[in-house]
Design an enzyme around this catalytic site. Sequence first.
Site, PDB file in Angstrom:
ATOM      1  N   GLY A   9       1.117  -1.460  -0.175  1.00 52.88           N
ATOM      2  CA  GLY A   9      -0.091  -0.002  -0.224  1.00 52.88           C
ATOM      3  C   GLY A   9       0.511   1.113  -0.671  1.00 52.88           C
ATOM      4  O   GLY A   9       0.150   2.370   0.512  1.00 52.88           O
ATOM      5  N   ILE A  36      -0.932  -2.128  -5.878  1.00 51.58           N
ATOM      6  CA  ILE A  36      -2.204  -2.496  -6.516  1.00 51.58           C
ATOM      7  C   ILE A  36      -2.184  -2.262  -7.741  1.00 51.58           C
ATOM      8  O   ILE A  36      -2.784  -2.588  -9.035  1.00 51.58           O
ATOM      9  CB  ILE A  36      -3.803  -2.716  -5.521  1.00 51.58           C
ATOM     10  CG1 ILE A  36      -3.972  -4.239  -6.520  1.00 51.58           C
ATOM     11  CG2 ILE A  36      -4.133  -2.182  -5.774  1.00 51.58           C
ATOM     12  CD1 ILE A  36      -5.393  -4.836  -6.337  1.00 51.58           C
ATOM     13  N   ARG A  37      -1.903  -1.106  -7.511  1.00 50.82           N
ATOM     14  CA  ARG A  37      -1.786   0.631  -8.757  1.00 50.82           C
ATOM     15  C   ARG A  37      -0.328   1.018  -8.855  1.00 50.82           C
ATOM     16  O   ARG A  37       0.745   1.430  -7.639  1.00 50.82           O
ATOM     17  CB  ARG A  37      -2.621   1.795  -8.639  1.00 50.82           C
ATOM     18  CG  ARG A  37      -2.890   2.366  -6.938  1.00 50.82           C
ATOM     19  CD  ARG A  37      -4.180   3.236  -7.054  1.00 50.82           C
ATOM     20  NE  ARG A  37      -4.038   3.213  -5.387  1.00 50.82           N
ATOM     21  CZ  ARG A  37      -3.891   4.684  -4.844  1.00 50.82           C
ATOM     22  NH1 ARG A  37      -3.045   5.342  -5.510  1.00 50.82           N
ATOM     23  NH2 ARG A  37      -3.391   4.691  -3.555  1.00 50.82           N
ATOM     24  N   ASP A  53      -1.462  -7.093  -5.366  1.00 50.83           N
ATOM     25  CA  ASP A  53      -2.329  -7.269  -4.476  1.00 50.83           C
ATOM     26  C   ASP A  53      -2.322  -8.610  -3.720  1.00 50.83           C
ATOM     27  O   ASP A  53      -2.060  -9.188  -3.636  1.00 50.83           O
ATOM     28  CB  ASP A  53      -3.944  -8.201  -5.785  1.00 50.83           C
ATOM     29  CG  ASP A  53      -4.909  -8.285  -4.788  1.00 50.83           C
ATOM     30  OD1 ASP A  53      -4.898  -8.206  -3.895  1.00 50.83           O
ATOM     31  OD2 ASP A  53      -5.604  -9.113  -5.728  1.00 50.83           O
ATOM     32  N   TYR A 143     -15.513  -0.666   8.596  1.00 48.24           N
ATOM     33  CA  TYR A 143     -13.698  -0.446   9.449  1.00 48.24           C
ATOM     34  C   TYR A 143     -13.093  -0.454  10.422  1.00 48.24           C
ATOM     35  O   TYR A 143     -12.070  -1.334  10.555  1.00 48.24           O
ATOM     36  CB  TYR A 143     -13.138   1.027   8.772  1.00 48.24           C
ATOM     37  CG  TYR A 143     -11.903   1.760   8.974  1.00 48.24           C
ATOM     38  CD1 TYR A 143     -11.118   1.021   8.096  1.00 48.24           C
ATOM     39  CD2 TYR A 143     -11.582   2.402   9.444  1.00 48.24           C
ATOM     40  CE1 TYR A 143     -10.002   1.623   8.051  1.00 48.24           C
ATOM     41  CE2 TYR A 143     -10.226   3.075   9.571  1.00 48.24           C
ATOM     42  CZ  TYR A 143      -9.652   2.169   9.097  1.00 48.24           C
ATOM     43  OH  TYR A 143      -8.417   3.268   9.328  1.00 48.24           O
ATOM     44  N   LYS A 147     -10.322  -2.938  11.809  1.00 48.39           N
ATOM     45  CA  LYS A 147      -9.583  -3.261  12.263  1.00 48.39           C
ATOM     46  C   LYS A 147      -9.471  -4.453  13.869  1.00 48.39           C
ATOM     47  O   LYS A 147      -8.224  -4.390  14.480  1.00 48.39           O
ATOM     48  CB  LYS A 147      -9.294  -1.579  12.573  1.00 48.39           C
ATOM     49  CG  LYS A 147      -9.232  -0.509  11.662  1.00 48.39           C
ATOM     50  CD  LYS A 147      -7.737  -1.805  10.877  1.00 48.39           C
ATOM     51  CE  LYS A 147      -7.106  -0.570   9.680  1.00 48.39           C
ATOM     52  NZ  LYS A 147      -6.000  -1.048   9.372  1.00 48.39           N
TER      53      LYS A 147
HETATM   54  N1  SER Z   1      -8.207   7.870   9.048  1.00 54.47           N
HETATM   55  C1  SER Z   1      -9.323   6.817   9.074  1.00 54.47           C
HETATM   56  C2  SER Z   1     -10.944   7.347   8.619  1.00 54.47           C
HETATM   57  O1  SER Z   1     -11.313   8.455   8.865  1.00 54.47           O
HETATM   58  C3  SER Z   1      -9.360   6.432  10.340  1.00 54.47           C
HETATM   59  O2  SER Z   1      -8.752   5.922  10.668  1.00 54.47           O
HETATM   60  O3  SER Z   1     -10.576   6.567   7.903  1.00 54.47           O
END
Ligand code: SER
Length: 312
Positions: A9, A36-37, A53, A143, A147
């Site tokens: 990344g 990946i790009r 990837d 997300y 995490k």
């Molecule tokens: N900066 C991130 C977000 O806003 C938080 O880890 O998704």
Amino acid sequence: MTKSILIIGACGQIGTELTLALREKYGDVNVIASDIREGTDVLMKSGPFEILDATNYDALEDIVMHYEVEEVYLMAAMLSATAEKFPERAWTLNMNSLFNTLNLAKEKKIDKLFWPSSIAVFGSNTPKEQTPQHTLMEPSTVYGISKQTGERWCAYYHAKYGVDVRSVRFPGLISWKTQPGGGTTDYAVEIYVKALEKGSYSCFLKKGTKLPMMFMDDAIRAAIELMESDGAKLSIRSSYNLGAMSFAPEEIAESIQAVIPTFTISYNPDFRQAIADSWPSSIDDSQARKDWGWSPEFDLARTTAEMLENLR
Ligand code: SER
């Protein structure tokens, strides 16, 4: 001492600056950037670059073997706002890339792994001010769930298999070299760009939304310092709380007005407001300070000065 380091990344907001910082420190040829790009010229031409990837274990293993990689920084992830739109893709990317790198470490193909967690692991039932290291965690975003789950897997791989994985819970990150994409804290970068371009900014979070934030130089230093610290002193193998500053949109606007008096801000909150409302306002990072000497250097005034000067 030279070692071979892989950044996954590398073209993203953190990855770009991290790659350049590690190349400066360990030599260009020893730091392999992958994404990946394709990324910026400076990133792709200053050292080795591979298209990768990270959800493909075999492709990842090939690169690790080819370059005799010892350390990996896994920075690829889908951030909070985008992940709400593509829940399954976010889960696949965020979890499979982590499993692949944890498994490489378990099989002793790499020695050490850095993986960032986030303030998104906390939820609306978490104490908001000076959020403790150990507390109630009920994330409400895709997300945040990825995490928090990742943190548990890191702690598990360390305890069961002795994997040397190290992690911090990054707050919102402010940078000028590469812009963020798809996060809830991105407003704190956009505001500087728009202040210079248009002299005004329409903010997608409302007044009073105080969030923990950090300037990118501090974030890069945190990652590298944690990776270089004595593993025996690390009491947290899930992820360390990490703090620097906390502010609401009107405070960042005031700090810009101190330099550009005509700057104006308006508020048009969207779906990201609910995400921000579920996150802490400030972070207790005393465990990171105690275990590996963490100390931030950039406050809001210094961040504003750096951002406006460099974006100009
Ligand atoms: N900066 C991130 C977000 O806003 C938080 O880890 O998704």
